[in-house]
Structures are given as C-alpha cells and as structure tokens.
Design an enzyme around this catalytic site. Sequence first.
Site, PDB file in Angstrom:
ATOM      1  N   SER A  10      38.511  38.051  65.083  1.00  0.00           N
ATOM      2  CA  SER A  10      37.779  37.571  63.920  1.00  0.00           C
ATOM      3  C   SER A  10      36.893  36.380  64.292  1.00  0.00           C
ATOM      4  O   SER A  10      36.047  36.478  65.177  1.00  0.00           O
ATOM      5  CB  SER A  10      38.777  37.203  62.810  1.00  0.00           C
ATOM      6  OG  SER A  10      38.130  36.823  61.631  1.00  0.00           O
ATOM      7  N   ASP A  58      37.749  47.249  56.732  1.00  0.00           N
ATOM      8  CA  ASP A  58      37.792  45.785  56.795  1.00  0.00           C
ATOM      9  C   ASP A  58      37.062  45.204  55.591  1.00  0.00           C
ATOM     10  O   ASP A  58      35.866  45.426  55.396  1.00  0.00           O
ATOM     11  CB  ASP A  58      37.129  45.314  58.100  1.00  0.00           C
ATOM     12  CG  ASP A  58      37.412  43.847  58.412  1.00  0.00           C
ATOM     13  OD1 ASP A  58      37.430  43.032  57.465  1.00  0.00           O
ATOM     14  OD2 ASP A  58      37.603  43.523  59.592  1.00  0.00           O
ATOM     15  N   HIS A 112      41.325  43.842  57.706  1.00  0.00           N
ATOM     16  CA  HIS A 112      41.000  42.735  58.604  1.00  0.00           C
ATOM     17  C   HIS A 112      42.228  42.151  59.292  1.00  0.00           C
ATOM     18  O   HIS A 112      42.149  41.721  60.437  1.00  0.00           O
ATOM     19  CB  HIS A 112      40.268  41.633  57.831  1.00  0.00           C
ATOM     20  CG  HIS A 112      39.644  40.597  58.714  1.00  0.00           C
ATOM     21  ND1 HIS A 112      38.571  40.873  59.542  1.00  0.00           N
ATOM     22  CD2 HIS A 112      39.937  39.285  58.916  1.00  0.00           C
ATOM     23  CE1 HIS A 112      38.222  39.789  60.211  1.00  0.00           C
ATOM     24  NE2 HIS A 112      39.046  38.811  59.858  1.00  0.00           N
TER      25      HIS A 112
END
Length: 263
Positions: free
Chosen positions: A158, A208, A237
């Site tokens: 991320s 996501d 995510h």
Amino acid sequence: MGTATSSMAAKLAFYPPNPPTYNVSADEVTGKLHLSIRGHRPRRAVDVEVMKLPTNKGNEIVAMFVKNPSASLTLLYSHGNAADLGLMYFIFTELSSHLNVNLMGSVFLFSKNIIPQIQNPIFTASISNTYADIQAAYKCLKDKYGMKEEDIILYGQSLGSGPALELATHLPQLRALVLHSPILSGLRNIDKIPLVNRPVLVIHGTDDEIVDFSHGKQLWKLCKDKYEPLWVEKGKHCDLETFPQYLTHLQKFVSAVEKIPPL
C-alpha cells in the site's frame, strides 16, 4: 488522476493505529528490547530481535528482525499506513517461516508532523520520513547482519510501496521487488517503476476499495522485468494474506528469484 491519487495517499497517511497495538520494554539486566502486543509478550517460537534505529531525519524507529537459519535471502518489508509492529508481528514471523527468508520489518513514520488536512507539503514531508526510515532499516541489515544488496527482496504494501520503490531505484543489484496493493501516483511510483531493472511481482485485489485495482495493473505494465502478477479475485485492500493463492504465489516468486545469479 495524479492529483486525486495524491489526495487519497494523503488521507491514508493520517490513520496509523492509535494507540499503538504494541509497546517496547528493555530488560533491566541485559538491556535487550522486548516487544509486547496489547500487553502480552508473544511466544518466542522464532528468533526475533527488536531494536531501535536512528534515521537521517533525526527520528527513531522500532524494528524487528526475524532470523531464519536456513534462509539465503532477506525480505525488507515496508508496511501500509494502518499497521504497526503489533499488527504485523505474526504476519512477519509467518512469512519468514513459509518463504524461508529472514525478514526485517519496522515502524515507518507515516504520520510524523502531519495535521488532519489534505495539504501536500505536509504529506510530502511525511513521505520523506518514510524514505529515511527504510534507509535506516536497510543500513541495519548491511551493518549489523552483514546482508548484501543482492540477497535482499524489498516488499512494499500500500503506502509502503513508495519507500520500497524509492529504495529499489538506488539498489541496482537488488534481488527483487514485491509491490502489494501499490499506489500508482501520489508517491510518484509511476515515474520510478521504469527505473527498476530487477524482477518485480505485483499483487493486487480486484475488489480493492481503497487503492483501485487499476493502479496495480498499470504499474505491472510499466515494469521492465515483469514476473507473473497475482490478481486476487474478490480481494480487497487489507485481506489479501487470507487468500491461499497469496502465499503460494509468493513462495513461487521467492523460489524463482533465489535461483537468479547475483549481478
């Protein structure tokens, strides 16, 4: 798209666990640091060392090194914004075991000096801290543990894809790079990924809800040395580790890059 993504990344940077899910204490006799997670010290079934590392920004980060005695490679893991060592401890130890790697993970200062507004100068200052943080962890791997550049795999999850990719551009002999739910722009990953000449694995969930699946697909297209990507159907995510293909694909990747002769 770049401006929108920058705003999204800035929002992400505001939400580390608060209060932290872990604390660090020193042994009164030896001075050795110990990690407690929500008040409980994890069982030492694995060889874990906890340390504090100074950065070139004048900060101090807490890091943990998971030693795997049969490993030839080391994973340097740059985690996402909403995580800390308490949340990542068991993921780190499991990855070390199942991938047969040493693993260095640390607390990156995403929210250092950030106010709860979307102001790019503040956000940029925070990202510069994360670059200093991963450099400190990498320096520790070299100086304390004797790790070589060509035996290190960088892993960015991320928002952590920014520090990992930034460091990768400075390590031409790096073994490989993993980008997990990475951000395309905002962190300027779109500009940096073509500079990496080593194998790159991109992992992204198709559902996501925070960083759109298109980010991972576009970054993979821009890679020079593409490895078969992992697009996790219905993956979001923060849940990709729960899918069986996540670990299987990572094992396959690590095994493949382990066979590549060092530059």
